[in-house]
Design a protein around this motif. Structure first.
Motif, PDB file in Angstrom:
ATOM      1  N   UNK A   1       0.814  -1.173  -0.475  1.00 29.89           N
ATOM      2  CA  UNK A   1       0.107  -0.264   0.219  1.00 29.89           C
ATOM      3  C   UNK A   1       0.845   1.648   0.299  1.00 29.89           C
ATOM      4  N   UNK A   2       1.996   1.198   0.969  1.00 27.72           N
ATOM      5  CA  UNK A   2       2.770   2.558   0.620  1.00 27.72           C
ATOM      6  C   UNK A   2       3.627   2.555  -0.537  1.00 27.72           C
ATOM      7  N   UNK A   3       3.634   1.493  -1.467  1.00 24.07           N
ATOM      8  CA  UNK A   3       4.450   1.872  -2.631  1.00 24.07           C
ATOM      9  C   UNK A   3       3.560   1.792  -3.470  1.00 24.07           C
ATOM     10  N   UNK A   4       2.816   2.075  -3.211  1.00 20.77           N
ATOM     11  CA  UNK A   4       1.271   2.550  -4.808  1.00 20.77           C
ATOM     12  C   UNK A   4       1.287   3.806  -4.534  1.00 20.77           C
ATOM     13  N   UNK A   5       1.353   4.409  -2.884  1.00 17.22           N
ATOM     14  CA  UNK A   5       1.442   6.269  -2.252  1.00 17.22           C
ATOM     15  C   UNK A   5       2.442   6.523  -3.517  1.00 17.22           C
ATOM     16  N   UNK A   6       3.638   5.495  -2.515  1.00 18.62           N
ATOM     17  CA  UNK A   6       5.066   6.698  -2.759  1.00 18.62           C
ATOM     18  C   UNK A   6       5.648   6.415  -4.914  1.00 18.62           C
ATOM     19  N   UNK A   7       5.145   5.322  -5.120  1.00 15.42           N
ATOM     20  CA  UNK A   7       5.318   5.389  -6.378  1.00 15.42           C
ATOM     21  C   UNK A   7       4.699   6.319  -7.430  1.00 15.42           C
ATOM     22  N   UNK A   8       3.113   6.561  -7.110  1.00 14.11           N
ATOM     23  CA  UNK A   8       2.461   7.578  -8.149  1.00 14.11           C
ATOM     24  C   UNK A   8       2.718   8.655  -7.630  1.00 14.11           C
ATOM     25  N   UNK A   9       3.593   9.160  -6.448  1.00 17.26           N
ATOM     26  CA  UNK A   9       3.664  10.804  -6.121  1.00 17.26           C
ATOM     27  C   UNK A   9       4.989  11.102  -6.598  1.00 17.26           C
ATOM     28  N   UNK A  10       6.176   9.846  -6.751  1.00 20.72           N
ATOM     29  CA  UNK A  10       7.202   9.866  -7.781  1.00 20.72           C
ATOM     30  C   UNK A  10       7.163  10.347  -9.447  1.00 20.72           C
ATOM     31  N   UNK A  11       5.916   9.540  -9.857  1.00 20.47           N
ATOM     32  CA  UNK A  11       5.286  10.026 -11.073  1.00 20.47           C
ATOM     33  C   UNK A  11       4.907  10.988 -11.166  1.00 20.47           C
ATOM     34  N   UNK A  12       3.570  11.928  -9.686  1.00 18.70           N
ATOM     35  CA  UNK A  12       3.290  12.867 -10.059  1.00 18.70           C
ATOM     36  C   UNK A  12       4.290  13.883 -10.221  1.00 18.70           C
ATOM     37  N   UNK A  13       5.261  14.168  -9.277  1.00 15.29           N
ATOM     38  CA  UNK A  13       6.332  14.986  -9.154  1.00 15.29           C
ATOM     39  C   UNK A  13       7.331  14.821 -10.899  1.00 15.29           C
ATOM     40  N   UNK A  14       7.794  13.866 -11.019  1.00 15.01           N
ATOM     41  CA  UNK A  14       8.312  14.018 -12.728  1.00 15.01           C
ATOM     42  C   UNK A  14       7.387  14.823 -13.490  1.00 15.01           C
ATOM     43  N   UNK A  15       6.182  14.239 -13.400  1.00 18.92           N
ATOM     44  CA  UNK A  15       4.691  15.318 -13.714  1.00 18.92           C
ATOM     45  C   UNK A  15       4.911  16.878 -13.971  1.00 18.92           C
ATOM     46  N   UNK A  16       5.344  16.942 -12.319  1.00 21.69           N
ATOM     47  CA  UNK A  16       5.529  18.568 -11.996  1.00 21.69           C
ATOM     48  C   UNK A  16       5.778  19.139 -13.292  1.00 21.69           C
ATOM     49  N   UNK A  17       7.138  18.470 -13.003  1.00 22.09           N
ATOM     50  CA  UNK A  17       8.954  18.498 -13.783  1.00 22.09           C
ATOM     51  C   UNK A  17       9.074  18.448 -15.320  1.00 22.09           C
ATOM     52  N   UNK A  18       7.751  18.602 -16.009  1.00 27.45           N
ATOM     53  CA  UNK A  18       7.599  18.124 -17.513  1.00 27.45           C
ATOM     54  C   UNK A  18       8.200  17.557 -17.940  1.00 27.45           C
ATOM     55  N   UNK A  19       8.803  16.530 -17.217  1.00 27.72           N
ATOM     56  CA  UNK A  19       9.491  14.958 -17.892  1.00 27.72           C
ATOM     57  C   UNK A  19       8.207  13.410 -17.578  1.00 27.72           C
TER      58      UNK A  19
END
Length: 550
Positions: free
Chosen positions: A363-381
């Protein structure tokens, strides 16, 4: 070449810009906050997530991602390989490296508590190309660990029965992850709090079990103490030989334990991933990071000591459980000790708690993985549609992509569970170490930039100790271990092509990703004198902190 993923309309918030445009916007002062608010971001942050995670949630999220089957079950293989002393020393030494990483993250994240922090820090403090590498590496690491835990969940369940179809178990677990991660973040935090609490109970319980039974508090009244460390009682103890004989064999045994510790022990990266959704982050995050030291000492150092006390490293039942991959708690050194001491009920309680530990980790990995992808999107990557959030602040498309990758769990249907687990472990072991090395290097750049720009670290919300020594210490140790992790394939007679490729895949992929981004988008190495420190995001957070205090 322009990055096509960063193109936005004038009515959308632009989370990342080059230094010139950033400074130009900065001149507007309060107006830039208004711009952010106009696009619906509000004072909660320009990434549209919501700050609903409390301190207790974040503390337990950190535990949720770190304590799993590796600490209670797989640790037995480390004991059998290196012996009790090697295991204890390896876990103790590696905790110092993780604590050093914690010091690096705590100082940066408490000042700049944004979503997916260390991914975006690598972008702003080093080079956008490194930010891209960091995000991809951590996302792959977290996303691959989800099917790992789903497969482990099914194995633990087999301790009681193998009548439930594998497909049914996988579907139920993935559905539960979907429901917990698609609703408001506060519901995820609450669920993770109670799930991770079971891990605390289990970790505390096996430590108490060890100290009570070793002094004679067991049905057969055996006062065994440190018998399993005594070479006169257990030949070869406390340092076991591995592959080779003599001193070299004992060193290789210790090295194997150190590699296992580097995969098992984590914490600060999971805590940091909640920074963008933490209530009162300038107060909450320092407490969460400070708690990491006590978690490391209590659960990993004491846990590794206890494992070597309760059962000898050469116990026939332990070796049989490892070689035949006994399901669930059947391979746990603690359960084997309980059986030896004639305690019939505790193994079932331990297995039940391990089951919740496995579910919580996934459950924690789903949260962390999705937020990492979100961070990439926020930085235009990553594609900009991934920045879209629900009304409750959940990056819905990022969660969807993460859960789609977790469908790799179905590989278990047509392959042996142990084989599938090993695939996942080999693929991501180096990723975690590389991630820690990047975090440490990012802090070194951050520390230098503060000094060059005349910003005193005493003015930061939290100032970590022994810096920048901790950063250099962590960077050196984690980078070396990333290369040492697959050493076994270079020992004569142990060469295996798949093991080599899985062990060193990410080490080869990350430089390729870095070069790709540098060449295609001509990204520039950030200059210390002109480096920005998320001024706009900090202004929004400052305003938010003022609001909640008034």
């Amino acid at each position: 070449m322009a990055n096509p993923w960063t193109t936005r309309t004038s009515m959308e918030a632009v989370p990342h810009q080059d230094n010139d445009s950033f400074r130009s916007e900065k001149k507007e002062g309060e107006a830039e906050v208004q711009i952010v608010e106009d696009v619906g971001s509000s004072i909660y942050g320009c990434d549209r997530t919501r700050r609903t995670l409390k301190n207790r949630h974040i503390q337990l999220i950190g535990l949720g991602g770190t304590i799993g089957t590796a600490l209670f079950v797989q640790i037995g293989s480390g004991l059998a390989t290196g012996g009790p002393a090697s295991l204890f020393l390896a876990f103790t030494i590696w905790c110092t490296f993780v604590l050093a990483v914690n010091n690096c993250l705590s100082e940066m994240v408490t000042w700049i508590p944004v979503s997916s922090p260390f991914v975006r820090f690598a972008d702003r403090f080093v080079d956008p190309a490194l930010g891209f590498c960091t995000g991809v590496n951590f996302f792959v690491f977290e996303a691959i660990l989800i099917p790992f835990e789903v497969v482990a969940f099914n194995i633990v369940l087999h301790f009681w029965t193998d009548k439930i179809p594998v497909v049914a178990v996988i579907c139920i677990v993935l559905l539960a992850y979907t429901l917990l991660n698609l609703f408001a973040v506060k519901h995820f935090g609450e669920s993770e709090f109670w799930l991770a609490l079971g891990k605390v109970v289990l970790a505390t319980g096996v430590i108490l079990f060890t100290f009570v039974t070793m002094v004679g508090g067991n049905p057969i009244h055996d006062v065994y103490g440190f018998r399993n460390w005594d070479p006169s009682k257990v030949p070869g103890a406390p340092f076991a030989e591995y592959i080779k004989e003599g001193s070299l064999g004992r060193f290789l045994g210790f090295l194997a334990c150190l590699i296992q510790a580097s995969f098992t022990i984590a914490g600060p990266d999971y805590v940091s991933m909640a920074a963008g959704e933490a209530q009162a982050p300038r107060t909450t995050m320092p407490r969460a990071f400070q708690g990491t030291f006590f978690r490391l000492a209590a659960f990993f150092i004491l846990g590794s000591l206890c494992v070597g006390i309760v059962v000898p490293y050469n116990d026939p039942d332990l070796l049989d459980a490892i070689s035949n991959a006994h399901p669930g708690a059947g391979s746990s050194p603690y359960v084997i000790a309980m059986i030896h001491l004639g305690i019939p009920v505790l193994p079932h309680i331990v297995n039940a708690l391990i089951l919740t530990a496995v579910f919580s980790a996934g459950n924690s990995y789903v949260f962390c993985a999705s937020r990492t992808l979100f961070g990439l999107a926020l930085e235009g990557k990553a594609p900009r549609f991934l920045t879209r959030c629900t009304a409750s602040g959940v990056p819905i498309y990022c969660v969807g992509v993460t859960l789609a990758i977790s469908l790799l769990s179905f590989l278990q249907v047509s392959n042996n569970s142990a084989v599938v687990l090993q695939w996942f472990i080999n693929l991501v072991t180096a990723s975690q170490l590389l991630n820690y090395a990047i975090i440490s290097f990012t802090y070194i750049r951050f520390h230098r930039a503060l000094k060059v720009q005349g910003i005193s670290r005493d003015t930061l919300p939290h100032k970590s100790f022994w810096q920048p020594f901790c950063a250099y210490y962590a960077f050196t140790g984690t980078l070396i271990m990333a290369f040492v992790g697959g050493y076994i394939v270079f020992v004569p007679g142990h060469w295996d092509v798949p093991s080599f490729l899985f062990s060193y895949a990410m080490i080869g992929i990350i430089p390729v990703l870095f070069v790709y981004w540098k060449i295609r988008y001509r990204s520039s190495w950030q200059k210390l004198a002109t480096m920005t420190f998320f001024e706009r995001e900090r202004m929004i957070i400052d305003q938010y902190e003022e609001e909640i205090k008034s």
